[in-house]
Design a protein around this motif. Sequence first.
Motif, short mmCIF file in Angstrom:
data_model
loop_
_atom_site.label_atom_id
_atom_site.label_comp_id
_atom_site.label_asym_id
_atom_site.label_seq_id
_atom_site.Cartn_x
_atom_site.Cartn_y
_atom_site.Cartn_z
N ALA A 1 -4.33 1.31 -4.19
CA ALA A 1 -4.30 -0.16 -4.29
C ALA A 1 -4.65 -0.83 -2.97
CB ALA A 1 -2.91 -0.61 -4.75
N ILE A 2 -4.77 -0.02 -1.93
CA ILE A 2 -5.01 -0.63 -0.62
C ILE A 2 -6.49 -0.52 -0.25
CG2 ILE A 2 -4.41 -0.49 1.84
CD1 ILE A 2 -1.60 0.35 0.99
N LYS A 3 -7.06 -1.65 0.03
CA LYS A 3 -8.48 -1.70 0.39
C LYS A 3 -8.57 -2.02 1.89
CE LYS A 3 -9.10 -1.51 -4.02
NZ LYS A 3 -9.13 -0.14 -4.61
N ALA A 4 -9.37 -1.27 2.55
CA ALA A 4 -9.57 -1.53 3.96
C ALA A 4 -10.92 -2.19 4.15
CB ALA A 4 -9.51 -0.23 4.75
N VAL A 5 -10.88 -3.35 4.78
CA VAL A 5 -12.14 -4.03 5.06
C VAL A 5 -12.43 -3.82 6.53
CG1 VAL A 5 -13.39 -6.21 4.96
CG2 VAL A 5 -11.57 -5.74 3.32
N LYS B 1 -6.60 -10.21 16.80
CA LYS B 1 -8.02 -10.34 17.14
C LYS B 1 -8.60 -9.06 17.72
CE LYS B 1 -8.24 -15.28 17.83
NZ LYS B 1 -8.14 -16.35 18.82
N LEU B 2 -7.75 -8.18 18.14
CA LEU B 2 -8.21 -6.93 18.74
C LEU B 2 -8.22 -5.78 17.73
CD1 LEU B 2 -6.37 -7.10 22.17
CD2 LEU B 2 -8.60 -8.02 21.55
N VAL B 3 -7.80 -6.05 16.52
CA VAL B 3 -7.80 -5.02 15.48
C VAL B 3 -9.13 -5.11 14.74
CG1 VAL B 3 -6.64 -4.23 13.37
CG2 VAL B 3 -5.31 -5.08 15.30
N THR B 4 -9.73 -3.96 14.52
CA THR B 4 -11.11 -3.97 14.03
C THR B 4 -11.25 -3.99 12.51
OG1 THR B 4 -11.18 -1.58 14.20
CG2 THR B 4 -12.05 -2.83 16.07
N GLY B 5 -10.22 -4.26 11.82
CA GLY B 5 -10.36 -4.31 10.36
C GLY B 5 -9.24 -5.08 9.72
N TYR C 1 -4.46 -1.41 11.87
CA TYR C 1 -5.59 -0.87 11.12
C TYR C 1 -5.70 0.65 11.29
CZ TYR C 1 -10.12 -0.98 8.78
OH TYR C 1 -11.13 -0.79 7.89
N CYS C 2 -4.58 1.31 11.16
CA CYS C 2 -4.59 2.77 11.33
C CYS C 2 -4.95 3.48 10.03
CB CYS C 2 -3.24 3.25 11.84
SG CYS C 2 -1.91 3.04 10.65
N LEU C 3 -4.84 2.76 8.89
CA LEU C 3 -5.19 3.26 7.56
C LEU C 3 -4.21 4.28 6.97
CD1 LEU C 3 -9.08 3.63 7.90
CD2 LEU C 3 -7.76 1.62 7.24
N VAL C 4 -3.04 4.41 7.59
CA VAL C 4 -2.02 5.31 7.02
C VAL C 4 -1.65 4.84 5.61
CG1 VAL C 4 0.44 5.93 7.21
CG2 VAL C 4 -1.09 6.24 9.16
#
Lengths: 331, 63
Positions: free
Chosen positions: A192-196, A131-135, A180-183
């Motif tokens: 193939a990885i989508k970040a919402v 719940k504390l991760v923003t994506g 959600y660091c997006l590495v």
Amino acid sequence: MTTIERNGGDKRSLEYLSDKCVGCGICTEICPTESLKLGPVLPIARGLVDMDYLNVNEKTCVLCGLCASSCPFEAFEFKINDENIKNLEAYPNWKHSASIDDEECLYCKACETACPQDAITIKRQLPDRSKLVTGEINIDKDECIYCGICEEMCPPEAITLTVKDQMERDIKVDEDKCVYCLVCKRACPVDAIKAVCSSCSYGDYRINPEDAKITGRSILQEDLCVNCGWCQEICPVDAAKVTKPFEGEVIMDTTECKGDSCHACVDVCPCNAASIVDNKSIIEEKFCILCGACSNVCPQNCITIKRDKMNLENVRSKSWQNKLSELIEGK
Amino acid sequence: MVVVIDTEKCGNITDCPVEGLCTKICEQGALVEEDGQLVLHAEKCDDCDLCIQNCPNQAISKA
């Protein structure tokens, strides 16, 4: 453990609770019949001798109860007609105390770690990490080539790749571990990885404060607590409050102190207030309860305990007041 | 200054109630047990006086 029982008009009993005793000798100083004698405190504290700190002479004790009333560690239980004198109106009561205000407490556990008597336990419930991760990370399984690069690179090991054979393979993101660091997104060779992103960037404005709440409770075991003040000193939000048994000061003359080769004061201090710095003893007054254990064992008599006030109230008897005042005149 | 052991009072290792408390409390290696005997290495003593204070037989004193 020593128990003395005698029946006169009243039934009086004194029990010495050796596991609470620290060998400070306060009781031996004020016992009117000199029935209490300290054993070899330092060898006992170092575990070289297996015996109680205190020897109670059952033949000479008159069961007056002064020792039980004046012991700041409550190492005696004195009962009259099976009632502990702590609960009797006519007897003195200590005003020393320690408490932790759960309303103020951040549950950081600093006090739990610092407490020299292990009297504090902090129980805390942490928020749901996801719940504390923003994506949110989604993997497009049509695009994914199951190379495992993201799995290998993911810092919190949130990605699991399972490849049984070329037809049966899967990749999963554990939302509770993902930060959600997006590495993974950056490393993916096929995009193939989508970040919402739920809040765009790492801003904290979309996080519900309720989701970040840390709850808990503190447990302070009063029977173990010696009111040394460590919790109060170390608490970052002043949630811990301590009233010590005595007020006063420690006067040090370390000219003769042998420091590291002796360290008797460090070994007997129940408060972790004594330490050896630059081969000399230092007693931190903010953690000291002026019990005098160190002063008694110091072979060089470097330590003088000067007590100005005893936080013992309701001392009604004049003779008790006289006897107790001996503790206040410095030793 | 160094300590002296009163052999009349000292129970050596075997007859000491704590089997050589001084050897256990001295961290300088000045009082040690060698072949069951209490031995004083005066050059290692740093006058901390812990042995004097804690000897159950009061057999140790200042020289």
